[in-house]
Design an enzyme around this catalytic site. Structure first.
Site, short mmCIF file in Angstrom:
data_model
loop_
_atom_site.label_atom_id
_atom_site.label_comp_id
_atom_site.label_asym_id
_atom_site.label_seq_id
_atom_site.Cartn_x
_atom_site.Cartn_y
_atom_site.Cartn_z
N GLN A 1 0.78 -1.25 -0.10
CA GLN A 1 0.03 0.03 -0.18
C GLN A 1 0.99 1.62 0.07
OE1 GLN A 1 -2.30 -1.03 4.20
NE2 GLN A 1 -2.95 -2.12 3.19
N HIS B 1 -0.24 -0.32 6.18
CA HIS B 1 -0.88 0.48 6.22
C HIS B 1 0.41 1.73 6.98
CE1 HIS B 1 -2.98 -2.26 8.63
NE2 HIS B 1 -3.59 -2.64 7.47
N GLU C 1 -13.82 3.19 10.85
CA GLU C 1 -14.53 4.25 12.58
C GLU C 1 -14.05 6.20 11.09
OE1 GLU C 1 -12.80 2.32 16.04
OE2 GLU C 1 -11.66 4.00 15.11
N TYR D 1 -7.40 6.23 21.21
CA TYR D 1 -8.35 5.66 20.25
C TYR D 1 -8.61 4.46 20.11
CZ TYR D 1 -9.03 10.64 19.22
OH TYR D 1 -9.67 12.62 19.45
N TYR E 1 -9.70 -10.83 9.75
CA TYR E 1 -9.83 -11.10 8.29
C TYR E 1 -10.27 -12.56 7.95
CZ TYR E 1 -8.23 -6.57 6.90
OH TYR E 1 -7.88 -5.80 6.41
#
Length: 375
Positions: free
Chosen positions: A90, A154, A248, A258, A269
Protein backbone atom coordinates in the site's frame (compact mmCIF):
# COMPACT_ATOMS: atom_id res chain seq x y z
CA UNK A 1 -36.07 -2.01 43.82
CA UNK A 2 -33.59 0.90 43.94
CA UNK A 3 -30.94 -1.37 42.43
CA UNK A 4 -33.31 -2.32 39.60
CA UNK A 5 -34.15 1.33 38.86
CA UNK A 6 -30.46 2.28 38.84
CA UNK A 7 -29.66 -0.57 36.46
CA UNK A 8 -32.58 0.41 34.21
CA UNK A 9 -31.46 4.05 34.09
CA UNK A 10 -27.88 3.04 33.31
CA UNK A 11 -29.11 0.84 30.47
CA UNK A 12 -31.15 3.71 29.00
CA UNK A 13 -28.19 6.08 29.22
CA UNK A 14 -25.96 3.56 27.45
CA UNK A 15 -28.50 2.95 24.71
CA UNK A 16 -28.96 6.62 23.95
CA UNK A 17 -25.28 7.55 24.25
CA UNK A 18 -24.22 4.71 21.95
CA UNK A 19 -27.04 5.06 19.43
CA UNK A 20 -24.86 6.77 16.84
CA UNK A 21 -22.41 3.89 16.97
CA UNK A 22 -24.82 1.33 15.47
CA UNK A 23 -24.51 1.52 11.68
CA UNK A 24 -27.51 -0.75 11.14
CA UNK A 25 -29.63 2.10 12.51
CA UNK A 26 -28.36 4.38 9.72
CA UNK A 27 -28.04 2.21 6.64
CA UNK A 28 -26.66 3.68 3.44
CA UNK A 29 -29.24 4.08 0.67
CA UNK A 30 -29.35 5.51 -2.80
CA UNK A 31 -30.63 9.10 -2.66
CA UNK A 32 -34.16 9.70 -3.93
CA UNK A 33 -32.59 12.22 -6.30
CA UNK A 34 -28.91 12.96 -6.78
CA UNK A 35 -28.69 16.50 -8.10
CA UNK A 36 -25.09 16.11 -9.21
CA UNK A 37 -23.15 14.22 -11.85
CA UNK A 38 -19.45 13.60 -12.43
CA UNK A 39 -17.35 15.07 -15.21
CA UNK A 40 -13.85 13.73 -15.89
CA UNK A 41 -11.44 16.67 -15.86
CA UNK A 42 -8.13 14.77 -15.62
CA UNK A 43 -8.37 11.45 -17.48
CA UNK A 44 -6.25 8.30 -17.46
CA UNK A 45 -4.86 8.15 -13.97
CA UNK A 46 -4.05 4.92 -12.17
CA UNK A 47 -4.17 5.56 -8.40
CA UNK A 48 -4.53 9.33 -7.88
CA UNK A 49 -3.72 9.38 -4.17
CA UNK A 50 -3.62 13.11 -3.47
CA UNK A 51 -4.30 16.42 -5.17
CA UNK A 52 -3.68 20.09 -4.46
CA UNK A 53 -4.99 23.16 -6.26
CA UNK A 54 -2.42 25.79 -7.17
CA UNK A 55 -3.23 29.52 -7.45
CA UNK A 56 -2.60 29.42 -11.22
CA UNK A 57 -5.58 27.01 -11.54
CA UNK A 58 -3.40 23.97 -12.14
CA UNK A 59 -3.77 20.77 -10.12
CA UNK A 60 -0.91 18.83 -8.55
CA UNK A 61 -1.69 15.10 -8.50
CA UNK A 62 0.24 12.32 -6.81
CA UNK A 63 0.18 8.89 -8.40
CA UNK A 64 0.87 6.13 -5.89
CA UNK A 65 3.45 4.67 -8.26
CA UNK A 66 5.67 7.70 -7.67
CA UNK A 67 4.74 10.20 -10.37
CA UNK A 68 3.92 13.82 -9.56
CA UNK A 69 1.73 15.38 -12.24
CA UNK A 70 0.77 18.98 -12.89
CA UNK A 71 -2.44 19.36 -14.88
CA UNK A 72 -3.33 22.65 -16.54
CA UNK A 73 -5.35 23.60 -19.60
CA UNK A 74 -5.86 19.98 -20.57
CA UNK A 75 -2.18 19.06 -20.40
CA UNK A 76 -0.25 16.84 -17.99
CA UNK A 77 3.32 17.65 -17.06
CA UNK A 78 5.52 15.38 -14.96
CA UNK A 79 7.24 17.24 -12.13
CA UNK A 80 10.77 16.02 -11.46
CA UNK A 81 12.87 16.10 -8.32
CA UNK A 82 10.98 13.88 -5.90
CA UNK A 83 13.10 11.77 -3.57
CA UNK A 84 13.19 8.02 -4.21
CA UNK A 85 9.76 6.50 -3.59
CA UNK A 86 9.70 3.05 -2.00
CA UNK A 87 6.93 1.07 -3.69
CA UNK A 88 5.67 -1.79 -1.57
CA UNK A 89 2.12 -2.99 -0.99
CA UNK A 90 0.00 0.00 0.00
CA UNK A 91 3.04 2.28 0.14
CA UNK A 92 4.19 4.75 -2.48
CA UNK A 93 3.72 8.44 -3.19
CA UNK A 94 0.73 9.45 -1.11
CA UNK A 95 -0.63 12.83 -0.09
CA UNK A 96 0.17 16.39 -1.17
CA UNK A 97 -0.82 19.62 0.59
CA UNK A 98 -0.08 23.31 0.02
CA UNK A 99 1.05 25.50 2.89
CA UNK A 100 -1.80 27.83 3.99
CA UNK A 101 0.42 30.77 2.96
CA UNK A 102 1.57 29.12 -0.25
CA UNK A 103 1.21 32.30 -2.29
CA UNK A 104 3.98 33.90 -0.23
CA UNK A 105 6.27 30.99 0.68
CA UNK A 106 5.69 28.36 -2.02
CA UNK A 107 5.93 25.35 0.30
CA UNK A 108 4.34 22.07 -0.80
CA UNK A 109 4.14 19.09 1.58
CA UNK A 110 4.26 15.41 0.64
CA UNK A 111 3.83 12.08 2.42
CA UNK A 112 5.44 9.04 0.86
CA UNK A 113 6.99 5.64 1.54
CA UNK A 114 10.72 6.04 2.09
CA UNK A 115 13.53 3.50 2.39
CA UNK A 116 15.89 6.06 3.93
CA UNK A 117 17.53 5.15 7.23
CA UNK A 118 18.65 1.94 8.86
CA UNK A 119 17.29 -1.48 8.01
CA UNK A 120 15.56 -3.04 5.04
CA UNK A 121 12.14 -1.91 3.91
CA UNK A 122 10.64 1.50 4.52
CA UNK A 123 8.32 3.72 6.50
CA UNK A 124 6.23 6.85 6.02
CA UNK A 125 8.08 10.14 5.56
CA UNK A 126 7.06 13.80 5.32
CA UNK A 127 8.93 16.39 3.26
CA UNK A 128 8.32 19.88 1.98
CA UNK A 129 9.63 21.41 -1.23
CA UNK A 130 9.14 24.35 -3.57
CA UNK A 131 8.19 24.25 -7.22
CA UNK A 132 10.61 25.78 -9.68
CA UNK A 133 9.16 25.38 -13.15
CA UNK A 134 8.80 21.63 -13.61
CA UNK A 135 11.26 20.77 -10.84
CA UNK A 136 10.97 20.42 -7.07
CA UNK A 137 13.69 22.31 -5.25
CA UNK A 138 14.73 23.20 -1.69
CA UNK A 139 13.55 19.82 -0.38
CA UNK A 140 13.45 19.63 3.42
CA UNK A 141 12.93 16.38 5.30
CA UNK A 142 10.52 16.94 8.20
CA UNK A 143 9.73 13.50 9.64
CA UNK A 144 10.44 9.84 9.00
CA UNK A 145 8.80 6.95 10.81
CA UNK A 146 11.07 4.22 12.19
CA UNK A 147 11.99 1.46 12.03
CA UNK A 148 11.97 0.44 8.39
CA UNK A 149 9.98 -2.70 7.69
CA UNK A 150 9.28 -4.81 4.63
CA UNK A 151 5.61 -5.05 5.55
CA UNK A 152 3.49 -3.52 2.82
CA UNK A 153 0.42 -2.47 4.77
CA UNK A 154 -0.84 0.51 6.73
CA UNK A 155 1.37 3.45 5.79
CA UNK A 156 -1.44 6.03 6.23
CA UNK A 157 -1.05 8.75 5.09
CA UNK A 158 -2.81 12.09 4.85
CA UNK A 159 -1.64 15.64 5.57
CA UNK A 160 -3.68 18.59 6.88
CA UNK A 161 -3.15 22.03 8.39
CA UNK A 162 -5.33 23.50 11.11
CA UNK A 163 -6.38 27.12 11.57
CA UNK A 164 -3.32 27.82 13.72
CA UNK A 165 -0.91 26.60 11.07
CA UNK A 166 0.05 23.31 12.72
CA UNK A 167 0.74 20.42 10.34
CA UNK A 168 -0.94 17.08 11.05
CA UNK A 169 -0.17 13.77 9.36
CA UNK A 170 -0.99 10.11 9.84
CA UNK A 171 1.14 6.98 9.88
CA UNK A 172 -0.67 3.65 10.02
CA UNK A 173 0.34 0.85 12.38
CA UNK A 174 2.57 -0.63 9.62
CA UNK A 175 1.10 -4.08 10.14
CA UNK A 176 2.46 -4.29 13.68
CA UNK A 177 -0.95 -4.25 15.36
CA UNK A 178 -0.05 -5.46 18.82
CA UNK A 179 3.01 -3.24 19.33
CA UNK A 180 2.91 0.15 17.63
CA UNK A 181 -0.52 1.78 18.14
CA UNK A 182 -0.57 1.70 21.96
CA UNK A 183 3.11 2.52 22.52
CA UNK A 184 3.94 6.24 22.40
CA UNK A 185 7.67 5.45 22.25
CA UNK A 186 7.15 3.92 18.80
CA UNK A 187 6.03 5.28 15.45
CA UNK A 188 2.95 3.87 13.72
CA UNK A 189 -0.75 3.97 14.51
CA UNK A 190 -0.56 7.67 15.32
CA UNK A 191 -1.64 11.16 14.30
CA UNK A 192 1.29 13.58 14.50
CA UNK A 193 1.44 17.37 14.90
CA UNK A 194 4.45 19.48 13.99
CA UNK A 195 5.21 23.07 13.02
CA UNK A 196 5.36 23.79 9.30
CA UNK A 197 9.17 23.60 9.42
CA UNK A 198 9.17 20.19 11.13
CA UNK A 199 9.93 21.41 14.64
CA UNK A 200 7.90 20.07 17.56
CA UNK A 201 5.27 22.27 19.27
CA UNK A 202 6.10 22.81 22.93
CA UNK A 203 2.54 21.93 23.98
CA UNK A 204 2.39 18.56 22.21
CA UNK A 205 0.89 16.06 24.67
CA UNK A 206 3.86 13.71 25.11
CA UNK A 207 6.76 16.09 24.77
CA UNK A 208 7.76 15.52 28.41
CA UNK A 209 7.05 11.77 28.48
CA UNK A 210 10.12 9.54 28.79
CA UNK A 211 11.30 8.18 25.41
CA UNK A 212 8.03 9.20 23.73
CA UNK A 213 7.89 10.31 20.11
CA UNK A 214 7.31 13.99 20.82
CA UNK A 215 5.53 14.64 17.51
CA UNK A 216 2.62 12.34 18.49
CA UNK A 217 -0.70 14.14 18.95
CA UNK A 218 -3.00 11.09 19.34
CA UNK A 219 -2.56 7.33 19.27
CA UNK A 220 -4.41 4.02 19.06
CA UNK A 221 -5.11 4.31 15.32
CA UNK A 222 -5.01 1.59 12.67
CA UNK A 223 -4.63 3.12 9.20
CA UNK A 224 -5.99 6.67 8.70
CA UNK A 225 -6.45 7.45 5.00
CA UNK A 226 -8.79 10.41 5.31
CA UNK A 227 -8.08 13.71 7.08
CA UNK A 228 -9.73 17.12 6.91
CA UNK A 229 -10.01 20.22 9.05
CA UNK A 230 -13.63 20.95 9.90
CA UNK A 231 -14.35 24.32 8.24
CA UNK A 232 -16.45 25.56 11.19
CA UNK A 233 -14.90 24.06 14.34
CA UNK A 234 -11.32 23.86 13.10
CA UNK A 235 -11.02 20.32 14.53
CA UNK A 236 -9.13 17.62 12.64
CA UNK A 237 -11.43 14.80 11.49
CA UNK A 238 -10.11 11.49 10.17
CA UNK A 239 -11.39 8.23 8.79
CA UNK A 240 -9.42 5.05 9.24
CA UNK A 241 -9.55 1.49 8.03
CA UNK A 242 -10.67 -1.16 10.47
CA UNK A 243 -10.00 -4.84 9.89
CA UNK A 244 -13.08 -6.85 8.82
CA UNK A 245 -15.62 -4.28 9.99
CA UNK A 246 -14.90 -1.39 12.28
CA UNK A 247 -13.80 1.38 9.90
CA UNK A 248 -14.09 4.59 11.91
CA UNK A 249 -14.60 8.34 11.82
CA UNK A 250 -12.81 10.12 14.66
CA UNK A 251 -12.44 13.72 15.78
CA UNK A 252 -8.84 14.12 16.89
CA UNK A 253 -8.18 15.61 20.30
CA UNK A 254 -4.83 16.24 21.96
CA UNK A 255 -3.39 13.20 23.73
CA UNK A 256 -6.41 10.94 23.18
CA UNK A 257 -6.17 7.16 22.83
CA UNK A 258 -8.53 5.89 20.11
CA UNK A 259 -8.27 2.30 21.23
CA UNK A 260 -6.79 0.22 18.40
CA UNK A 261 -6.42 -2.76 18.82
CA UNK A 262 -7.64 -3.00 22.42
CA UNK A 263 -11.17 -2.00 21.43
CA UNK A 264 -12.72 -2.42 18.01
CA UNK A 265 -15.99 -3.10 16.21
CA UNK A 266 -14.14 -5.31 13.74
CA UNK A 267 -12.78 -8.86 13.66
CA UNK A 268 -9.87 -10.63 11.97
CA UNK A 269 -10.15 -11.21 8.23
CA UNK A 270 -10.35 -14.92 9.04
CA UNK A 271 -13.54 -14.30 11.02
CA UNK A 272 -11.96 -14.84 14.44
CA UNK A 273 -11.90 -12.20 17.19
CA UNK A 274 -8.78 -10.39 18.34
CA UNK A 275 -10.58 -8.48 21.11
CA UNK A 276 -13.72 -9.11 23.14
CA UNK A 277 -14.47 -5.48 23.94
CA UNK A 278 -15.68 -2.45 22.01
CA UNK A 279 -15.19 0.16 24.72
CA UNK A 280 -12.87 0.83 27.61
CA UNK A 281 -12.26 3.66 30.04
CA UNK A 282 -9.85 6.30 28.73
CA UNK A 283 -10.28 5.07 25.15
CA UNK A 284 -12.31 7.22 22.78
CA UNK A 285 -15.38 5.90 20.99
CA UNK A 286 -15.59 6.70 17.26
CA UNK A 287 -18.05 9.29 16.07
CA UNK A 288 -19.22 6.60 13.66
CA UNK A 289 -18.13 3.16 12.51
CA UNK A 290 -18.93 0.96 9.54
CA UNK A 291 -19.89 -2.72 9.60
CA UNK A 292 -19.22 -4.12 7.06
CA UNK A 293 -16.10 -2.16 6.18
CA UNK A 294 -16.29 0.19 3.22
CA UNK A 295 -12.47 0.74 3.12
CA UNK A 296 -12.63 4.54 3.49
CA UNK A 297 -10.13 6.82 1.77
CA UNK A 298 -10.22 10.56 1.37
CA UNK A 299 -12.53 12.93 3.22
CA UNK A 300 -14.22 16.29 2.67
CA UNK A 301 -16.66 18.37 4.71
CA UNK A 302 -18.84 20.42 2.37
CA UNK A 303 -19.24 24.12 3.07
CA UNK A 304 -19.54 25.41 -0.48
CA UNK A 305 -22.57 27.31 -1.74
CA UNK A 306 -22.31 25.25 -4.93
CA UNK A 307 -23.86 22.31 -3.04
CA UNK A 308 -26.63 23.86 -0.95
CA UNK A 309 -28.34 20.54 -0.22
CA UNK A 310 -25.04 18.96 0.90
CA UNK A 311 -23.76 21.75 3.15
CA UNK A 312 -22.29 20.35 6.35
CA UNK A 313 -22.18 16.80 4.98
CA UNK A 314 -19.12 14.58 5.29
CA UNK A 315 -18.04 12.87 2.08
CA UNK A 316 -15.93 9.70 2.24
CA UNK A 317 -14.67 7.55 -0.62
CA UNK A 318 -15.23 3.79 -0.52
CA UNK A 319 -12.48 1.70 -2.05
CA UNK A 320 -14.25 -1.60 -1.38
CA UNK A 321 -17.72 -0.82 -2.73
CA UNK A 322 -16.70 1.81 -5.31
CA UNK A 323 -18.94 4.69 -4.36
CA UNK A 324 -18.81 8.06 -2.62
CA UNK A 325 -20.63 8.09 0.69
CA UNK A 326 -22.42 11.18 2.02
CA UNK A 327 -23.00 11.30 5.75
CA UNK A 328 -25.40 13.82 7.23
CA UNK A 329 -24.20 14.90 10.66
CA UNK A 330 -26.25 16.45 13.46
CA UNK A 331 -24.76 17.09 16.93
CA UNK A 332 -21.78 14.91 15.96
CA UNK A 333 -24.05 11.98 15.13
CA UNK A 334 -24.64 10.43 11.72
CA UNK A 335 -28.37 10.64 11.02
CA UNK A 336 -28.36 9.75 7.31
CA UNK A 337 -26.13 7.99 4.80
CA UNK A 338 -26.26 8.04 1.01
CA UNK A 339 -24.40 6.09 -1.68
CA UNK A 340 -23.38 8.35 -4.56
CA UNK A 341 -22.00 7.47 -8.01
CA UNK A 342 -22.02 3.72 -7.43
CA UNK A 343 -19.93 1.72 -9.87
CA UNK A 344 -17.78 4.62 -11.04
CA UNK A 345 -14.69 3.12 -9.42
CA UNK A 346 -12.58 3.10 -6.27
CA UNK A 347 -12.82 6.58 -4.76
CA UNK A 348 -9.34 7.28 -3.45
CA UNK A 349 -9.68 10.97 -2.59
CA UNK A 350 -12.22 13.80 -2.37
CA UNK A 351 -11.42 17.52 -2.05
CA UNK A 352 -13.31 20.79 -2.03
CA UNK A 353 -11.27 23.12 -4.22
CA UNK A 354 -10.82 26.90 -3.87
CA UNK A 355 -13.40 27.38 -6.65
CA UNK A 356 -15.99 25.71 -4.38
CA UNK A 357 -16.38 22.60 -6.51
CA UNK A 358 -15.75 19.07 -5.28
CA UNK A 359 -13.14 16.96 -7.06
CA UNK A 360 -12.63 13.24 -6.53
CA UNK A 361 -9.74 10.97 -7.45
CA UNK A 362 -11.08 7.68 -8.82
CA UNK A 363 -8.71 4.81 -9.53
CA UNK A 364 -8.45 3.91 -13.20
CA UNK A 365 -10.63 6.90 -14.15
CA UNK A 366 -8.85 10.08 -13.09
CA UNK A 367 -10.00 13.27 -11.39
CA UNK A 368 -13.73 13.92 -11.66
CA UNK A 369 -15.56 17.14 -10.89
CA UNK A 370 -18.96 17.01 -9.21
CA UNK A 371 -21.33 19.37 -11.02
CA UNK A 372 -25.10 20.02 -11.04
CA UNK A 373 -26.89 17.65 -13.39
CA UNK A 374 -28.42 20.64 -15.15
CA UNK A 375 -25.06 21.60 -16.69
Amino acid sequence: MKQFISLFLMTLICLFSCAQQVPSKVSAEKPIKNNYVTKVVVPELNIPWGMAFLPNESILITEKTGELIMFKDGNKTTIEGLPDIYLRGQGGLMDVKLHPDYKNNGWIYFSYASAEGKGDGGNTAIIRAQLNGNLLSNIEYLYKGVPNTKKGQHWGSRIEFDKDGYLYFSIGDRGNRDVNPQDITKDGGKIYRIHDDGSIPEDNPFIDSLNAKSAIFSYGHRNPQGMVMHPITGKIWINEHGPKGGDEINIIEKGNNYGWPVISYGINYSGTKFTEITEKEDMVQPLFYWVPSIAPSGMAIVNSDRYPDWKGSVLVGSLKFEYLERLVIKDNKVIKREKLFEGLGRFRNIKQAPDGYLYAGVEGVGIVKLIPDSF
